[in-house]
Design an enzyme around this catalytic site. Structure first.
Site, mmCIF file in Angstrom:
data_model
loop_
_atom_site.group_PDB
_atom_site.id
_atom_site.type_symbol
_atom_site.label_atom_id
_atom_site.label_comp_id
_atom_site.label_asym_id
_atom_site.label_seq_id
_atom_site.Cartn_x
_atom_site.Cartn_y
_atom_site.Cartn_z
ATOM 1 N N ASN A 1 0.865 -1.182 0.000
ATOM 2 C CA ASN A 1 0.000 0.000 0.000
ATOM 3 C C ASN A 1 0.898 1.227 0.000
ATOM 4 O O ASN A 1 1.488 1.566 1.025
ATOM 5 C CB ASN A 1 -0.889 -0.034 1.258
ATOM 6 C CG ASN A 1 -1.694 1.241 1.426
ATOM 7 O OD1 ASN A 1 -1.798 2.053 0.507
ATOM 8 N ND2 ASN A 1 -2.258 1.417 2.608
ATOM 9 N N TRP A 2 1.008 1.858 -1.163
ATOM 10 C CA TRP A 2 1.953 2.975 -1.287
ATOM 11 C C TRP A 2 1.405 4.284 -0.719
ATOM 12 O O TRP A 2 2.119 5.257 -0.640
ATOM 13 C CB TRP A 2 2.335 3.178 -2.752
ATOM 14 C CG TRP A 2 3.180 2.072 -3.301
ATOM 15 C CD1 TRP A 2 3.738 1.027 -2.599
ATOM 16 C CD2 TRP A 2 3.590 1.888 -4.662
ATOM 17 N NE1 TRP A 2 4.456 0.220 -3.437
ATOM 18 C CE2 TRP A 2 4.381 0.723 -4.711
ATOM 19 C CE3 TRP A 2 3.361 2.593 -5.844
ATOM 20 C CZ2 TRP A 2 4.948 0.259 -5.894
ATOM 21 C CZ3 TRP A 2 3.923 2.134 -7.032
ATOM 22 C CH2 TRP A 2 4.708 0.977 -7.051
ATOM 23 N N LYS A 3 0.129 4.298 -0.371
ATOM 24 C CA LYS A 3 -0.487 5.528 0.163
ATOM 25 C C LYS A 3 -0.183 6.691 -0.790
ATOM 26 O O LYS A 3 -0.133 6.479 -1.985
ATOM 27 C CB LYS A 3 0.006 5.774 1.587
ATOM 28 C CG LYS A 3 -0.101 4.508 2.455
ATOM 29 C CD LYS A 3 0.121 4.739 3.905
ATOM 30 C CE LYS A 3 -0.042 3.416 4.647
ATOM 31 N NZ LYS A 3 0.013 3.532 6.079
ATOM 32 N N HIS B 1 -9.543 1.460 4.783
ATOM 33 C CA HIS B 1 -8.271 1.603 5.496
ATOM 34 C C HIS B 1 -8.477 2.583 6.655
ATOM 35 O O HIS B 1 -9.242 3.533 6.540
ATOM 36 C CB HIS B 1 -7.196 2.127 4.535
ATOM 37 C CG HIS B 1 -5.821 2.089 5.132
ATOM 38 N ND1 HIS B 1 -5.375 3.042 6.010
ATOM 39 C CD2 HIS B 1 -4.805 1.196 4.991
ATOM 40 C CE1 HIS B 1 -4.147 2.736 6.387
ATOM 41 N NE2 HIS B 1 -3.776 1.620 5.776
ATOM 42 N N SER C 1 3.382 -2.074 10.238
ATOM 43 C CA SER C 1 4.841 -2.155 10.403
ATOM 44 C C SER C 1 5.412 -3.532 10.076
ATOM 45 O O SER C 1 6.302 -4.029 10.773
ATOM 46 C CB SER C 1 5.243 -1.709 11.815
ATOM 47 O OG SER C 1 4.863 -0.361 12.025
ATOM 48 N N GLU D 1 -5.524 -4.666 10.667
ATOM 49 C CA GLU D 1 -4.444 -3.705 10.896
ATOM 50 C C GLU D 1 -4.684 -2.943 12.196
ATOM 51 O O GLU D 1 -5.481 -1.998 12.226
ATOM 52 C CB GLU D 1 -4.388 -2.693 9.748
ATOM 53 C CG GLU D 1 -4.105 -3.294 8.398
ATOM 54 C CD GLU D 1 -3.494 -2.267 7.448
ATOM 55 O OE1 GLU D 1 -2.380 -2.517 6.986
ATOM 56 O OE2 GLU D 1 -4.116 -1.214 7.207
ATOM 57 N N GLU E 1 -6.819 4.966 7.706
ATOM 58 C CA GLU E 1 -6.574 6.376 7.360
ATOM 59 C C GLU E 1 -7.786 6.971 6.647
ATOM 60 O O GLU E 1 -8.125 8.138 6.832
ATOM 61 C CB GLU E 1 -5.300 6.479 6.502
ATOM 62 C CG GLU E 1 -4.059 6.272 7.352
ATOM 63 C CD GLU E 1 -2.856 5.706 6.619
ATOM 64 O OE1 GLU E 1 -2.809 5.748 5.374
ATOM 65 O OE2 GLU E 1 -1.943 5.198 7.313
ATOM 66 N N GLY F 1 2.566 2.436 10.601
ATOM 67 C CA GLY F 1 3.536 3.513 10.413
ATOM 68 C C GLY F 1 4.261 3.922 11.682
ATOM 69 O O GLY F 1 4.924 4.953 11.731
ATOM 70 N N GLY G 1 2.770 -1.104 4.276
ATOM 71 C CA GLY G 1 2.837 0.307 3.888
ATOM 72 C C GLY G 1 4.268 0.719 3.629
ATOM 73 O O GLY G 1 4.838 0.452 2.566
ATOM 74 N N GLY G 2 4.893 1.353 4.616
ATOM 75 C CA GLY G 2 6.235 1.939 4.479
ATOM 76 C C GLY G 2 7.247 1.036 3.780
ATOM 77 O O GLY G 2 7.942 1.473 2.854
HETATM 78 P P1 PGA Z 1 2.833 0.339 7.576
HETATM 79 O O1 PGA Z 1 1.381 0.582 6.939
HETATM 80 O O2 PGA Z 1 3.351 -0.957 7.032
HETATM 81 O O3 PGA Z 1 3.655 1.520 7.153
HETATM 82 O O4 PGA Z 1 2.639 0.278 9.067
HETATM 83 C C1 PGA Z 1 0.460 -0.461 6.770
HETATM 84 C C2 PGA Z 1 -0.827 0.055 6.151
HETATM 85 O O5 PGA Z 1 -1.268 1.145 6.529
HETATM 86 O O6 PGA Z 1 -1.425 -0.595 5.271
#
Ligand code: PGA
Length: 255
Positions: free
Chosen positions: A11-13, A101, A219, A173, A103, A179, A240-241
């Site tokens: 997930n590149w956001k 998600h 993470s 999640e 966010e 993050g 994500g990251g």
């Molecule tokens: P993260 O993000 O791996 O940076 O914690 C995961 C996500 O939000 O899908």
């Protein structure tokens, strides 16, 4: 028991313009190409502006990468400034769409009801939702994790047929792990993913529960991927990251 091919999703956001996105999938393709026998499915979820570029590259070079999106509206078309419809994503051969998600829920006001409408719309267009659920730190500390997650799963699956439920992906999640560098222990992640599977069994039956794929997210890194994905109810990761860098992401895919 149903065999569940693990799905590792990046997930590149709001990262990577279309040039950076192309460079990243090309490097990922190169790194994954060295794998003789990839036992997992890999998807990348890029910003909308990158999708056409990635579609073309993935299809032309027959990359072992599946195109994903991060979000969409539930309506087919209309006066919804700034939104993108499931039909538009389907036209780009997008296969997986992230829905709900944390966010989106926290920053953009997505409700359980919207998540449900999106899940139904994505399925209606032949794509697969990756429906997210997860608790805040306060909810965890108050012992509400299971109730929160089960409630989100029930609400999101309202009106979805058992056969469709069996084909979808649910990402657990914990919000406090996204993050932050903090990961749920493999034991805790497994326990909550088991709650997700039990909830699916209650709403859609044992067959659906046996075949639905449940990802852990929060993470995930090359160093912790193996332990998390060895858990019986964890069928992949939403990353994500660490998915922004092709080498790190490939490390997670290989785990
Ligand atoms: P993260 O993000 O791996 O940076 O914690 C995961 C996500 O939000 O899908």
């Amino acid at each position: 028991m149903a065999t569940r091919t693990p799905l590792i999703s990046g997930n590149w956001k709001m990262h990577h313009n279309h040039f950076e996105a192309l460079a990243t999938v090309q490097k990922l393709n190169y790194l994954l190409g060295e794998e003789e026998d990839l036992q997992v499915e890999v998807s990348v979820h890029a910003p909308f502006t990158d999708l056409r570029t990635l579609q073309t590259a993935i299809e032309q070079d027959k990359m072992p990468i599946v195109l994903g999106a991060q979000h969409c509206h539930w309506e087919e078309k209309g006066a919804f400034t700034g939104e993108v419809s499931p039909a538009m994503l389907a036209k780009l051969n997008v296969r997986y769409v992230i829905v709900g998600h944390s966010e989106r829920r926290e920053l953009f006001g997505e409700s359980d009801e919207w998540v449900n409408k999106k899940v139904l719309a994505i399925l209606a267009h032949g794509m697969v939702p990756i429906m997210c659920c997860g608790e805040t730190l306060d909810e965890r500390d108050a012992g509400q994790t299971d109730a929160k997650v089960a409630g989100q799963v029930r609400a999101g699956l309202e009106g979805v047929s058992p056969a469709q439920v069996g084909g979808l992906v649910i990402a657990y999640e914990p919000i406090w792990a996204i993050g932050t560098g903090r990961t749920a222990s493999a034991e805790d992640a497994q326990a909550t993913c088991a709650v997700v599977r039990r909830t699916v069994a209650e709403v859609a039956g044992e067959d659906a529960a046996a075949s639905v794929r449940i990802q852990y997210g929060g993470s995930v890194k090359p160093a912790n991927a193996a332990e998390l994905m060895a858990q019986p109810d964890i069928d992949g990761a939403l990353v994500g990251g660490a998915s922004l860098d092709a080498a790190d992401f490939a490390g997670i895919v290989r785990h």
